[in-house]
Design a protein around this motif. Structure first.
Motif, PDB file in Angstrom:
ATOM      1  N   GLY A 557       0.591  -5.617   1.803  1.00 54.56           N
ATOM      2  CA  GLY A 557       0.381  -4.728   2.953  1.00 54.56           C
ATOM      3  C   GLY A 557       0.991  -5.276   4.221  1.00 54.56           C
ATOM      4  O   GLY A 557       1.450  -4.505   5.088  1.00 54.56           O
ATOM      5  N   ASP A 558       1.021  -6.593   4.390  1.00 53.37           N
ATOM      6  CA  ASP A 558       1.627  -7.186   5.578  1.00 53.37           C
ATOM      7  C   ASP A 558       3.117  -6.882   5.665  1.00 53.37           C
ATOM      8  O   ASP A 558       3.704  -6.904   6.758  1.00 53.37           O
ATOM      9  N   ARG A 559       3.755  -6.622   4.504  1.00 53.01           N
ATOM     10  CA  ARG A 559       5.204  -6.408   4.482  1.00 53.01           C
ATOM     11  C   ARG A 559       5.579  -4.937   4.415  1.00 53.01           C
ATOM     12  O   ARG A 559       6.744  -4.598   4.266  1.00 53.01           O
ATOM     13  N   GLU A 560       4.584  -4.089   4.465  1.00 49.36           N
ATOM     14  CA  GLU A 560       4.845  -2.653   4.435  1.00 49.36           C
ATOM     15  C   GLU A 560       4.451  -2.035   5.777  1.00 49.36           C
ATOM     16  O   GLU A 560       3.613  -2.576   6.506  1.00 49.36           O
ATOM     17  N   SER A 561       5.059  -0.894   6.066  1.00 52.10           N
ATOM     18  CA  SER A 561       4.779  -0.249   7.350  1.00 52.10           C
ATOM     19  C   SER A 561       3.468   0.522   7.343  1.00 52.10           C
ATOM     20  O   SER A 561       2.815   0.665   8.374  1.00 52.10           O
ATOM     21  N   GLY A 562       3.061   1.029   6.199  1.00 46.76           N
ATOM     22  CA  GLY A 562       1.833   1.798   6.120  1.00 46.76           C
ATOM     23  C   GLY A 562       0.604   0.901   6.010  1.00 46.76           C
ATOM     24  O   GLY A 562       0.661  -0.325   6.147  1.00 46.76           O
TER      25      GLY A 562
END
Length: 701
Positions: A557-562
């Motif tokens: 999640g830290d590497r995704e925009s959502g």
């Protein structure tokens, strides 16, 4: 008799001794019951203090044996419990027991020597072993009563003493490999009654010599047994006076004519002793006069050699051996051949006891020096040397495959826990070296699976705090090797445990790489583990893997925009906390709360809302109630860094310098522990956060 005996056992001020004595007396069985029925006719017999001393001695020495067993166990565990307060129970118990043993001298001596040998054959039936099928419910109850009485006496003698954990179970043990008080008491009583003439005489006279009818029955049984033995063994010896008188006269005349009697007399060997030697001949040999003379002449030579050796000690022999040989010579000279043999057996038994004591002392000495060596190797920071010494220490008690002894696994757990919670890299390096040794000596697929898992755990724990990835890469390879041994269809739970561990290592690697391949693999490994680690089968194991799944999802999640992955991570953490409650396991609860706080902080940063940040901050403060700096300094530092991140994020949203200053204080505190643990990866990460905060703060006026 029973009352008198019980009273005498308690006569030196030991109420527990009186009760235990009565119980042991009852346990001696039918012989004592017969003695009670006949006791009325012998009430005027004097108390037999040797019997009382023998029973009381056996009870106290049995207590001492169990206390010594506890001391040996404590010595083996001493390294693991360095933070525990020193034990005072075992030295105090030893001192008290030695004092009570000394108090036995208050009992005057008073043995009676009649009708002893007739009862020797009854000893084993009068003292059945604890597991004997002849035991009855009543006998078992009496044994428990004896144990309880002795336990009460021992513990009341040491008011306020902290009884070591598990000592009462050790005291009442019925395990043949770990005897308790009763087994020791019976063993010492057997030895005392069989091997020590004074104690043996006391037992039989005080307990059984009143039974004239019983004596006759036992003597008749022994006579029948002897007759059966003579029929089965043609070489059984018969006394010379049972042979025809003519043979006796001829043999003695021939011995006199050959000079055997005169040469024996010249060295002080009386004719009656020569006759005793001749009486050992069997009928066939005695009937052949020439052969009988040769046999007796040879026996006289041996007797004289025995007497000379005993009466003229060698200068290079042990004083104890000389004393035994002197007693053998004395009994041989008087023709007491059986007693002379008994003196040899008594001497050998004493040497066995001394040898056992020496072996025990040598073991303790080696253990002490090995512990000292371990401490020196710790000072030299030589992890391999520590691992070798630990294995040598364990080998004192389990010489075969010491690397797989439970004691070594206990040491591994202690080193890993110390390294993990206190941030001590050396302890983790030792755990790695120990696991490597286990892997080298593994003999089965299951052992290779266990060793690879322990090896991987230690590698991952240390590698997670280093800047490079070599150790974590090795941990991943080690877990995959373990999966080759732990097949899902054969050992599904072991397979799932290894998948769980693999997922943690892949997560660590994934956080240090640019792409998401490793993180996706970590999610897959954890989801695979959950197929076997179900909540119904093992709720705490299920919660552990849910926590690890949350870590991998949070990193993705830290590497995704959502926010989908982050929301999934929060859900996984909250699921884990349904089983990882604070009451059930406060440290594990704190770990998952810490991870939940990180996910909430990440969501708060994405949403530009302080609600999530407030939740994250409250979560971290709750964690710090359990993860205190003095208890688990390294996890405490991780939470302080996370708290700094929340403050920094809040400051970024509100442009409030007070938040940045609070964040700076938190990260500086975390850096102190990271530097102490030489945690390179965490030092670098926290230093970057500190520098970014310093750049944002206005210059100090």
């Amino acid at each position: 008799m029973k009352v008198a005996l019980g009273g005498a056992l308690g006569g030196v001020g030991d109420v527990g001794g009186k009760l235990a004595g009565e119980a042991v007396e009852r346990l001696l069985g039918r012989a004592w019951e017969e003695a009670r029925l006949h006791a009325v006719a012998y009430l005027d017999r004097p108390l037999n203090h040797d019997l009382e001393r023998s029973l009381r001695f056996s009870m106290l020495v049995a207590c001492l044996a169990v206390v010594n067993d506890e001391a040996v166990a404590e010595q083996g565990a001493k390294f693991d419990d360095r933070g525990a307060p020193p034990d005072t129970f075992t030295p105090d118990a030893r001192a008290w027991l030695h004092g009570r043993l000394g108090a036995l001298d208050e009992l005057p001596k008073g043995a009676h020597g009649a009708e002893i040998e007739a009862f020797r054959a009854t000893l084993d039936t009068a003292l059945p072993p604890r597991h004997d099928p002849r035991d009855t419910a009543e006998a078992w109850r009496l044994r428990q009563a004896a144990e309880l009485a002795m336990w009460v006496e021992l513990t009341q003698a040491l008011p306020g003493a902290a009884i070591p954990p598990g000592f009462q179970e050790r005291f009442a043990s019925n395990d043949a490999n770990s005897p308790g008080w009763f087994a020791y008491a019976i063993a010492f009583l057997r030895a005392s009654l069989k091997d020590k003439p004074g104690a043996r005489n006391a037992f039989f006279v005080a307990g059984l010599s009143a039974l004239k009818g019983a004596v006759r029955r036992i003597e008749e049984a022994q006579t029948e047994e002897a007759e059966r033995a003579r029929g089965a063994d043609a070489n059984t010896h018969t006394k010379l006076d049972e042979l025809p008188h003519a043979i006796t006269a001829q043999l003695m005349a021939a011995l006199r004519q050959s000079g055997v009697l005169s040469s024996a007399a010249a060295e002080g060997l009386a004719e009656r002793t020569v006759l005793a030697l001749a009486q050992r001949l069997n009928p066939a040999t005695a009937a052949n006069l020439e052969q009988a003379v040769r046999e007796v002449e040879h026996a006289v030579e041996i007797a004289l050699t025995t007497i000379r050796r005993g009466e003229r000690p060698a200068s290079n022999e042990d004083a104890f051996v000389d004393a035994v040989l002197a007693e053998v010579a004395r009994r041989t000279r008087s023709g007491k051949l059986d007693d002379a043999a008994q003196a040899v057996d008594d001497g050998l038994a004493e040497l066995e006891i001394r040898a056992a004591e020496q072996r025990d002392a040598m073991r303790r000495a080696r253990a002490t020096l090995l512990e000292a060596g371990i401490n020196q190797d710790l000072l030299r920071r030589d992890a391999e040397a520590v691992a070798k010494r630990v294995e040598a220490l364990v080998a004192l008690d389990q010489p075969v495959r010491a690397a797989w002894a439970p004691a070594l696994r206990t040491r591994w757990d202690a080193f890993h826990k110390e390294g993990r919670d206190k941030g001590l890299n050396l302890s983790l390096e030792i755990a790695i070296a120990m696991a490597r040794r286990m892997l080298a000596t593994a003999a089965t697929a299951d052992e290779r699976g266990v060793a690879n898992n322990l090896f991987g755990i230690a590698l991952h724990t240390l590698g997670a705090r280093e800047s490079g990835t070599a150790r974590v890469e090795e941990a991943v390879a080690t877990y995959r090797a373990a999966l080759e041994e732990y097949r899902r269809e054969r050992v599904p739970l072991d397979w799932a445990l290894t998948q769980n561990n693999l997922g943690m290592a892949l997560h660590t690697l994934g956080t240090r790489e640019i792409g998401t391949v490793r993180l996706e693999q970590a999610v897959a490994a954890n989801r695979a583990a959950l197929e076997e680690r179900t909540r119904e089968r093992g709720p705490l194991e299920w919660a552990q893997t849910q926590n690890n799944l949350g870590n991998a999802l949070k990193a993705l999640g830290d590497r995704e925009s959502g926010t989908a992955r982050l929301e999934d991570a929060v859900a996984a953490y909250r699921a884990a906390l349904e089983e990882r409650t604070r009451e059930r396991g406060p440290l594990d609860w704190a770990l998952t709360q810490n991870n939940l706080g990180a996910a909430l902080e990440a969501l708060g940063a994405r949403e530009s809302s302080t609600t999530r940040l407030e939740d994250a901050m409250a979560t971290y403060h709750a964690v710090l109630e359990e993860w205190t700096r003095d208890r688990v300094p390294f996890p405490w530092a991780l939470t302080m860094e996370n708290l700094a991140i929340v403050e920094a994020t809040w400051g970024n949203q509100t442009k409030d310098p007070a938040r940045w200053r609070a964040a700076l204080q938190h990260v500086e505190a975390a850096l102190e522990e990271y530097r102490r643990a030489n945690a390179e990866y965490h030092i670098e990460k926290a230093t970057r956060l500190r520098d970014s905060l310093l750049a944002k703060l206005p210059p100090t006026p």
